[in-house]
Write a protein that holds these residues in place. Sequence first.
Motif, short mmCIF file in Angstrom:
data_model
loop_
_atom_site.label_atom_id
_atom_site.label_comp_id
_atom_site.label_asym_id
_atom_site.label_seq_id
_atom_site.Cartn_x
_atom_site.Cartn_y
_atom_site.Cartn_z
N PRO A 173 5.26 -27.01 -52.25
CA PRO A 173 4.59 -25.70 -52.29
C PRO A 173 4.98 -24.86 -53.49
CG PRO A 173 6.36 -25.68 -50.69
CD PRO A 173 6.26 -27.09 -51.18
N GLY A 174 4.05 -23.97 -53.88
CA GLY A 174 4.40 -22.97 -54.87
C GLY A 174 5.33 -21.94 -54.27
N GLN A 175 5.15 -21.67 -52.98
CA GLN A 175 6.05 -20.80 -52.23
C GLN A 175 6.10 -21.31 -50.80
OE1 GLN A 175 6.07 -16.58 -53.00
NE2 GLN A 175 6.15 -16.12 -50.81
N ARG B 103 3.99 -21.20 -64.96
CA ARG B 103 3.12 -20.19 -64.35
C ARG B 103 1.83 -20.82 -63.84
NH1 ARG B 103 1.13 -15.79 -68.47
NH2 ARG B 103 0.21 -17.73 -69.30
N ARG B 104 1.20 -21.67 -64.65
CA ARG B 104 -0.06 -22.31 -64.25
C ARG B 104 0.15 -23.18 -63.01
NH1 ARG B 104 -1.27 -24.56 -68.78
NH2 ARG B 104 -0.45 -26.64 -68.37
N ARG C 289 -0.19 -22.51 -55.23
CA ARG C 289 -0.33 -21.52 -54.16
C ARG C 289 -1.79 -21.36 -53.74
NH1 ARG C 289 2.94 -16.10 -54.31
NH2 ARG C 289 2.36 -16.35 -52.11
N LEU C 290 -2.70 -21.32 -54.70
CA LEU C 290 -4.11 -21.15 -54.34
C LEU C 290 -4.63 -22.34 -53.54
CD1 LEU C 290 -5.58 -19.62 -57.63
CD2 LEU C 290 -5.18 -18.45 -55.46
N LEU C 291 -4.12 -23.54 -53.83
CA LEU C 291 -4.59 -24.74 -53.13
C LEU C 291 -3.89 -24.96 -51.79
CD1 LEU C 291 -4.92 -27.28 -56.08
CD2 LEU C 291 -6.78 -26.44 -54.63
N GLU D 153 1.21 -10.35 -53.96
CA GLU D 153 2.11 -11.47 -53.69
C GLU D 153 2.45 -12.26 -54.95
OE1 GLU D 153 1.38 -13.45 -49.66
OE2 GLU D 153 -0.62 -12.66 -50.15
N TRP D 154 1.75 -11.97 -56.05
CA TRP D 154 2.07 -12.63 -57.32
C TRP D 154 3.12 -11.82 -58.07
CZ3 TRP D 154 0.00 -17.23 -57.38
CH2 TRP D 154 -1.29 -17.47 -56.89
#
Length: 392
Positions: free
Chosen positions: A69-71, A213-214, A220-222, A231-232
């Motif tokens: 996960p991104g987060q 960053r990308r 996170r979006l996926l 939240e960013w």
Amino acid sequence: MARIARNNQEEIKNCFIALLNRPWVTKADDPELYQSIRSHYQELRDWFQEYCGFSLLLTRQLARLEKFPGQAHAWMGLELFSDPLDYALFTYCLWYLEGKNETDQFLLTEMIEEIKNHLIGSQVSLDFTMYHHRQSMYRALKQLKALKVLVAVDGDEAEWARVGNDKNVLYECSPLSRYVLRHFPQDLTTYQTPASLGELAYPDDQEGQVRRRRHRVYRRLLQEPVVHDWEWSQDERYYVLTQRHTILEHLSARFGLEGQRYREGLIFFYPDHSAEIELFPTAKNISDLVLLLAGEIRRLLDQSDTGIYTDERGRIPLTLAELEGLLLRLRERHKSLWSQQLRQAKSNELAQEILAHLTDWGLATVNSEQIILLNPALGRWNGNYLTDEDEE
């Protein structure tokens, strides 16, 4: 030619969606999809690596996208697991399976004994005469079987887990066992925090920071239902705002996601139902109640002197008691349409269940003062029951 091109795009899109949502795609279980992934391997590998930092593994048996996960969020855990010990025993079962060859057979008692002996050396004590420990082991075994990492040749562990008797189970090792855990680029002891486990090694220069960053934004979006602007980080929010057209185009072409820029953030949804993806609203009754709650909140916002208001971020603060009150009003109004279980549920238990569902889907948070904040994404929904007049 146009029809062939469209079919090819749809095939690639199915590959993207399956790799993102499944643990893996095996040749034995889904040969057609596996072959599609094999045919488009380079395009799939390059996109996931470039935009998410995910590695795509392809063997003669399976295709696996190594995701992280991104987060991290609590709901990202395995649904079957309810205790940290479940995860620990799941991992130690995989450790045991590492020493087995494909199709090796062994008994449940043999695996348990070897894990216990190994943990004694780490000063960890397991006692499978305790019901709690047996149930954790049972959930770990059940998850391994669901993943087809472990195959029960004879017997079932449910009776052993229930009463702790000497009833044994004969298992067989699957070659999939070597692909469950993520491979880290460096030794685990070098990671300082749990959050750092989700980070790749990036060059300490401008290009490295751009890639970091990308990757974080796309992950996170996926992988999250919704990400609001607040939240960013400041840097990530700037990227989402300035690159939104590119993001919208990529996620539409690869995953069929439709997105739109709202005041609260960039929000995506799937226009069509897919068996690959768990979507909100779910098929559970609790999702229906959330939609009813969203409609009730919308109506109250349009009225004066209700005490319902939005804060500077568009969120609606509620106490748990206020949430219970709203649910009681909805139950009184619609009780003839509710199941017996929902009609008889205690208001505080129902409120807690609703709150858990809201937070799992990114539609609410609870702050440090235990105030529930209904996120503005919930306002994109409006639920009510059809009346006879509506049907006419």
